[in-house]
Design a protein around this motif. Structure first.
Motif, mmCIF file in Angstrom:
data_model
loop_
_atom_site.group_PDB
_atom_site.id
_atom_site.type_symbol
_atom_site.label_atom_id
_atom_site.label_comp_id
_atom_site.label_asym_id
_atom_site.label_seq_id
_atom_site.Cartn_x
_atom_site.Cartn_y
_atom_site.Cartn_z
ATOM 1 N N GLN A 286 0.130 10.655 6.754
ATOM 2 C CA GLN A 286 0.163 9.941 8.039
ATOM 3 C C GLN A 286 -0.880 10.473 9.023
ATOM 4 O O GLN A 286 -0.833 11.634 9.424
ATOM 5 C CB GLN A 286 1.554 10.074 8.658
ATOM 6 N N ASN B 249 3.286 2.858 8.192
ATOM 7 C CA ASN B 249 2.996 3.645 6.988
ATOM 8 C C ASN B 249 3.138 2.819 5.721
ATOM 9 O O ASN B 249 2.326 2.943 4.791
ATOM 10 C CB ASN B 249 3.930 4.862 6.923
ATOM 11 N N ARG B 250 4.165 1.961 5.684
ATOM 12 C CA ARG B 250 4.349 1.101 4.503
ATOM 13 C C ARG B 250 3.280 0.019 4.454
ATOM 14 O O ARG B 250 2.745 -0.285 3.382
ATOM 15 C CB ARG B 250 5.737 0.462 4.529
ATOM 16 N N ARG B 251 2.979 -0.558 5.612
ATOM 17 C CA ARG B 251 2.048 -1.682 5.660
ATOM 18 C C ARG B 251 0.654 -1.274 5.205
ATOM 19 O O ARG B 251 -0.015 -2.001 4.458
ATOM 20 C CB ARG B 251 1.988 -2.226 7.100
ATOM 21 N N PHE B 252 0.200 -0.109 5.617
ATOM 22 C CA PHE B 252 -1.131 0.364 5.257
ATOM 23 C C PHE B 252 -1.106 1.356 4.095
ATOM 24 O O PHE B 252 -2.138 1.940 3.759
ATOM 25 C CB PHE B 252 -1.808 1.010 6.473
ATOM 26 N N LYS B 253 0.069 1.529 3.503
ATOM 27 C CA LYS B 253 0.244 2.415 2.340
ATOM 28 C C LYS B 253 -0.356 3.793 2.601
ATOM 29 O O LYS B 253 -1.172 4.318 1.835
ATOM 30 C CB LYS B 253 -0.400 1.780 1.106
ATOM 31 N N LEU B 254 0.065 4.374 3.714
ATOM 32 C CA LEU B 254 -0.452 5.678 4.130
ATOM 33 C C LEU B 254 0.394 6.788 3.516
ATOM 34 O O LEU B 254 1.588 6.897 3.777
ATOM 35 C CB LEU B 254 -0.434 5.795 5.663
ATOM 36 N N VAL B 255 -0.235 7.606 2.705
ATOM 37 C CA VAL B 255 0.464 8.726 2.088
ATOM 38 C C VAL B 255 0.494 9.907 3.056
ATOM 39 O O VAL B 255 1.524 10.532 3.286
ATOM 40 C CB VAL B 255 -0.215 9.132 0.762
ATOM 41 N N CYS C 128 12.505 5.660 -6.425
ATOM 42 C CA CYS C 128 12.723 4.588 -5.456
ATOM 43 C C CYS C 128 14.173 4.563 -5.008
ATOM 44 O O CYS C 128 14.475 4.447 -3.824
ATOM 45 C CB CYS C 128 12.326 3.246 -6.071
ATOM 46 N N GLU D 48 7.444 3.860 10.483
ATOM 47 C CA GLU D 48 7.672 3.646 9.046
ATOM 48 C C GLU D 48 7.050 2.344 8.573
ATOM 49 O O GLU D 48 6.517 2.264 7.456
ATOM 50 C CB GLU D 48 9.181 3.660 8.766
ATOM 51 N N HIS D 49 7.112 1.309 9.418
ATOM 52 C CA HIS D 49 6.518 0.025 9.049
ATOM 53 C C HIS D 49 4.999 0.150 8.886
ATOM 54 O O HIS D 49 4.421 -0.400 7.936
ATOM 55 C CB HIS D 49 6.847 -1.025 10.106
#
Length: 382
Positions: A187, A179-185, A23, A176-177
């Motif tokens: 894309q 991808n983070r919001r839907f936790k997409l590994v 992280c 990026e938002h």
């Protein structure tokens, strides 16, 4: 040629690190929105200077089609043939033009010229008819000087920097938002499509007035004083929102362009496993994606140019309003007069402009982001 491979890959595999360290690694090698803005500025400057001559040629080719379709009378002025009245083509040299469309004031100026002067003017107009991209480059340079190829560069630079900063920053931040919001590994392609479309709408709406002014400066050789008078007349006759004339056509052109461009670019990155692409890969992929998007959306670019160059035409000079044609009406008229060839006029200079522009812009942007990732990582290690 510079290569991104000369910059350490800061996205190397960190799976062996503990979760907290992974992280921290991601946080300290990511770049800030300000750094994204800085990365896009240099590319915007270089791209604008390089492609402005191609843009001038494209707009001249597209605008001359509009002029011939209307069968207007012409007056040689300020290095270009200016419109002075509407008249049927077969009435150019007859006295019947005095009653054409009720333009009595304009036709008076038309008849005040001698036959020899009119003949010279018409010959001069024919000499400035462009048959292709190379012919346009030669004639513009010969008749107006080399510097005329960079007409409209100041507003282009003023427009390019904020537009590029807004566009690329909003695109990356939104992508990026999501991808983070839907936790997409991994894309999916819909993410760059949505991000690119939204970013383009926001950027296009913001800079639309500047783009209209730039288009007018390139379609006709106007001084800043003349341009200011035309804009003032437009505001007085048609109101403040007339500065966004052509925005719908711009959005219809640019949103599909952005969706197609980013979908192709991200797809190529995924296919060739280029998470942090090299300079060469970005350059080639950007040019390829840009070419495909440019060809598909060219008809909307033609419509946008036709609508925006109306600034300063007869209805503006006479401080009169006219019923604005819709995008569909303009496309139908172009197709009726010139067929599919008319809808794709200027395809050569548009592709010649868009391909290198996309290549330069995306490769410069990726290079800048890699530089700031390296900078952030080295700063964190101290």
């Amino acid at each position: 040629m510079l290569s991104m491979s000369h910059i350490p890959d800061m996205s190397s595999d960190t799976s062996c690190l503990p979760a907290k360290e992974r992280c921290d690694h991601r946080m300290n090698t990511s770049i800030t929105p300000f750094q994204q803005m800085m990365s896009s500025c240099t590319g915007a400057l270089i791209t604008s200077i390089f492609v402005t001559p191609l843009d001038v040629v494209k707009i001249r080719i597209q605008s001359q089609q509009k002029e011939f379709m209307k069968n207007k009378c012409y007056l040689y002025c300020n290095g270009l043939m200016e419109h002075i009245c509407y008249c049927p083509a077969n009435d150019v040299n007859t006295s019947n033009t005095s009653n054409t469309n009720g333009k009595s004031g304009a036709t008076h100026a038309y008849h005040s010229m001698s036959s020899a002067t009119m003949q010279r003017n018409l010959m001069s107009q024919r000499n400035r008819h462009f048959t292709g991209t190379v012919d346009a480059f030669i004639k513009i340079t010969r008749n107006e000087g080399l510097a005329s190829l960079w007409s409209g560069l100041p507003p282009t630079l003023v427009m390019a920097i904020p537009a590029t900063v807004i566009y690329f920053t909003v695109y990356d931040q939104l992508r990026e938002h999501i991808n983070r919001r839907f936790k997409l590994v991994d894309q999916p392609l819909w993410v760059p499509v949505v991000s690119g479309g939204f970013a383009r709408v926001f950027a296009a709406t913001t800079i639309s007035p500047l783009e209209m002014i730039r288009t007018k400066m390139q379609s006709k050789r106007l001084s800043y004083l003349e341009l200011g008078r035309a804009v003032k007349s437009l505001l007085e006759s048609q109101g403040f929102f007339s500065l966004w004339r052509g925005l719908s056509a711009t959005i219809l052109r640019d949103v599909p362009f952005s969706c197609i461009y980013w979908a192709n670019y991200e797809f190529m990155k995924k296919q060739f496993n280029q998470k942090d692409p090299t300079f060469t890969f970005s350059f080639v992929s950007g040019a390829t994606a840009g070419t495909v998007a440019a060809v598909v959306t060219l008809p909307f670019d033609v419509v946008k140019t036709h609508r925006q160059i109306e600034l300063g035409e007869m209805q503006i000079i006479n401080n009169k309003t006219s019923n604005a044609s819709t995008t569909r009406d303009i496309m139908r008229r172009i197709y009726r007069e010139s067929g599919y060839r008319g809808l794709f006029s200027g395809i050569g200079p548009r592709v010649m402009k868009v391909a290198p522009a996309c290549a330069i812009m995306i490769s410069s942007y990726e290079f800048g982001k890699a530089f700031f990732r390296q900078y952030n990582a080295s700063k964190h290690q101290k």
